[in-house]
Design a protein around this motif. Sequence first.
Motif, PDB file in Angstrom:
ATOM      1  N   ASP A  67       0.827  -1.209   0.000  1.00 48.82           N
ATOM      2  CA  ASP A  67       0.000   0.000   0.000  1.00 48.82           C
ATOM      3  C   ASP A  67       0.861   1.259   0.000  1.00 48.82           C
ATOM      4  OD1 ASP A  67      -2.515  -1.147  -0.136  1.00 48.82           O
ATOM      5  OD2 ASP A  67      -2.728  -1.326   2.035  1.00 48.82           O
ATOM      6  N   ALA A  68       1.960   1.226   0.776  1.00 44.57           N
ATOM      7  CA  ALA A  68       2.869   2.373   0.780  1.00 44.57           C
ATOM      8  C   ALA A  68       3.454   2.603  -0.614  1.00 44.57           C
ATOM      9  CB  ALA A  68       3.978   2.157   1.802  1.00 44.57           C
ATOM     10  N   ALA A  69       3.810   1.521  -1.293  1.00 45.72           N
ATOM     11  CA  ALA A  69       4.348   1.643  -2.643  1.00 45.72           C
ATOM     12  C   ALA A  69       3.290   2.196  -3.597  1.00 45.72           C
ATOM     13  CB  ALA A  69       4.849   0.292  -3.129  1.00 45.72           C
ATOM     14  N   ALA A  70       2.056   1.698  -3.483  1.00 53.15           N
ATOM     15  CA  ALA A  70       0.984   2.188  -4.353  1.00 53.15           C
ATOM     16  C   ALA A  70       0.696   3.663  -4.090  1.00 53.15           C
ATOM     17  CB  ALA A  70      -0.273   1.343  -4.132  1.00 53.15           C
TER      18      ALA A  70
ATOM     19  N   ARG B   1       8.069   0.222  -7.961  1.00 50.46           N
ATOM     20  CA  ARG B   1       7.270  -0.639  -8.840  1.00 50.46           C
ATOM     21  C   ARG B   1       7.677  -2.099  -8.703  1.00 50.46           C
ATOM     22  NH1 ARG B   1       4.732   1.940 -13.487  1.00 50.46           N
ATOM     23  NH2 ARG B   1       4.993  -0.044 -14.559  1.00 50.46           N
ATOM     24  N   MET B   2       8.983  -2.349  -8.610  1.00 51.48           N
ATOM     25  CA  MET B   2       9.448  -3.728  -8.488  1.00 51.48           C
ATOM     26  C   MET B   2       9.010  -4.357  -7.170  1.00 51.48           C
ATOM     27  SD  MET B   2      10.869  -4.649 -11.285  1.00 51.48           S
ATOM     28  CE  MET B   2       9.543  -3.660 -12.028  1.00 51.48           C
ATOM     29  N   ALA B   3       9.052  -3.576  -6.082  1.00 51.93           N
ATOM     30  CA  ALA B   3       8.605  -4.090  -4.785  1.00 51.93           C
ATOM     31  C   ALA B   3       7.112  -4.402  -4.813  1.00 51.93           C
ATOM     32  CB  ALA B   3       8.913  -3.078  -3.681  1.00 51.93           C
TER      33      ALA B   3
ATOM     34  N   HIS C 279      -5.276   6.225  -9.746  1.00 52.31           N
ATOM     35  CA  HIS C 279      -3.980   5.557  -9.871  1.00 52.31           C
ATOM     36  C   HIS C 279      -3.798   4.522  -8.746  1.00 52.31           C
ATOM     37  CE1 HIS C 279      -2.534   8.397 -12.961  1.00 52.31           C
ATOM     38  NE2 HIS C 279      -3.195   9.314 -12.271  1.00 52.31           N
ATOM     39  N   PHE C 280      -4.185   4.909  -7.533  1.00 46.49           N
ATOM     40  CA  PHE C 280      -4.079   3.987  -6.399  1.00 46.49           C
ATOM     41  C   PHE C 280      -4.969   2.764  -6.624  1.00 46.49           C
ATOM     42  CE2 PHE C 280      -5.477   2.516  -2.189  1.00 46.49           C
ATOM     43  CZ  PHE C 280      -4.248   2.217  -1.616  1.00 46.49           C
TER      44      PHE C 280
ATOM     45  N   ARG D 134      -3.922  -1.151  -6.569  1.00 48.30           N
ATOM     46  CA  ARG D 134      -4.416  -2.022  -5.485  1.00 48.30           C
ATOM     47  C   ARG D 134      -5.304  -3.152  -5.993  1.00 48.30           C
ATOM     48  NH1 ARG D 134      -7.278  -2.502  -0.134  1.00 48.30           N
ATOM     49  NH2 ARG D 134      -5.567  -2.358   1.361  1.00 48.30           N
ATOM     50  N   VAL D 135      -5.921  -2.960  -7.127  1.00 49.23           N
ATOM     51  CA  VAL D 135      -6.795  -3.995  -7.654  1.00 49.23           C
ATOM     52  C   VAL D 135      -6.021  -5.281  -7.951  1.00 49.23           C
ATOM     53  CG1 VAL D 135      -6.575  -3.424 -10.112  1.00 49.23           C
ATOM     54  CG2 VAL D 135      -8.750  -4.322  -9.235  1.00 49.23           C
TER      55      VAL D 135
END
Length: 362
Positions: free
Chosen positions: A233-236, A251-253, A313-314, A318-319
């Motif tokens: 979620d932090a990455a998103a 993005r990789m994480a 974008h989030f 997340r989807v």
Amino acid sequence: MLRVLLGVAGAVVVLGIFSSVLRTLVIPRPTRSSFTRVVQRLVHRPFQWLADRTDSAETKDRVLAPVAPLAIVMTLISWLASFLVGYALLEAAVSQLGVRAALTEAGSSLFTLGFASGNRASLNVIDFCGAATGPIVIGLQVGYLPALYTAYQRRETEVTLLEARAGSPPWGPEILARYAQVELLDDLTELFRDWERWSAGLSESHTTYPVLIQFRSTKAVRNWLIALLSVMDAAALWLSFNPSRQRAEVRMALRAGFVCLRDIADSRGIRYDPDPRPDDPLQLTYEDFLQGVARMTEQGYPMERTPQEAWPHFRGWRVNYEALAYRLARDIDAVPAPWSGPRRTPVVIRTPLTPIDRRPVG
């Protein structure tokens, strides 16, 4: 005809259990053993029944904590008991031994006690096979445990380290808020890089040794799945609010995280949409999203987009992982946490959570 049937049944049991042992302990890749899965479910059900009747997350965690270790012990006992029955059927098929005598002969060989022995060459062959089977299975199980607990320790080290960065239980917006609070946002890429590698290791270990999924952390407020979800979620959020910042590691994480969840889902036979649309519905509401954004804003997290602009974008990120994360969190009764979906039964956390860090005054 009866002896032929006994021999066929005995061979099927022995070979089937050997297959289960190989799939569970020896083959270094995700292989599903129906026998092991049934034993673990039978062990899990009474504990889950009791846990569902508690209203405290701490009590539920204490009830479910012994399930995975006990399942390992019961699996070994079930293997040995099944081998005992299988070899007894083979003993009875090639001799005049009755049920009790065949079980005694097979048990004496399987557990290398040697107090019973037959005089026929056919019995001796089966006795030799049984005598080799017992130590081999026990030895494989003993060798299996260090690998299992080493993988568990690797997993829990990063989960424990995340507690200072994301609260207890962890939450995606809290990670960004705390890094913004101490002005270390540029170091977030290192966190995401570490969790990309962590996700890859988790994918390998938890699909090869599925029982690890049920192993719980040493504290009720820690959980490997909730920790992973918070990092994703932090990455998103980072990608949604800050398009101009460094994105490759983030993005990789994020991708490593939802690939890990999909690998675990495949090993458990859970279906999912492999190619969801960015506008597919989420269980997380926009109002919940705004609560997380408010926590980030409170600690001075810089945002290049407004929440309204960042929300699509989030959602698009997340989807890819929300449905699987919520399903697994429910299945393993992970500690309740923001943005982690419902559990089997409503519970509350009575242990005081990590205090909210505040900026020093003056």
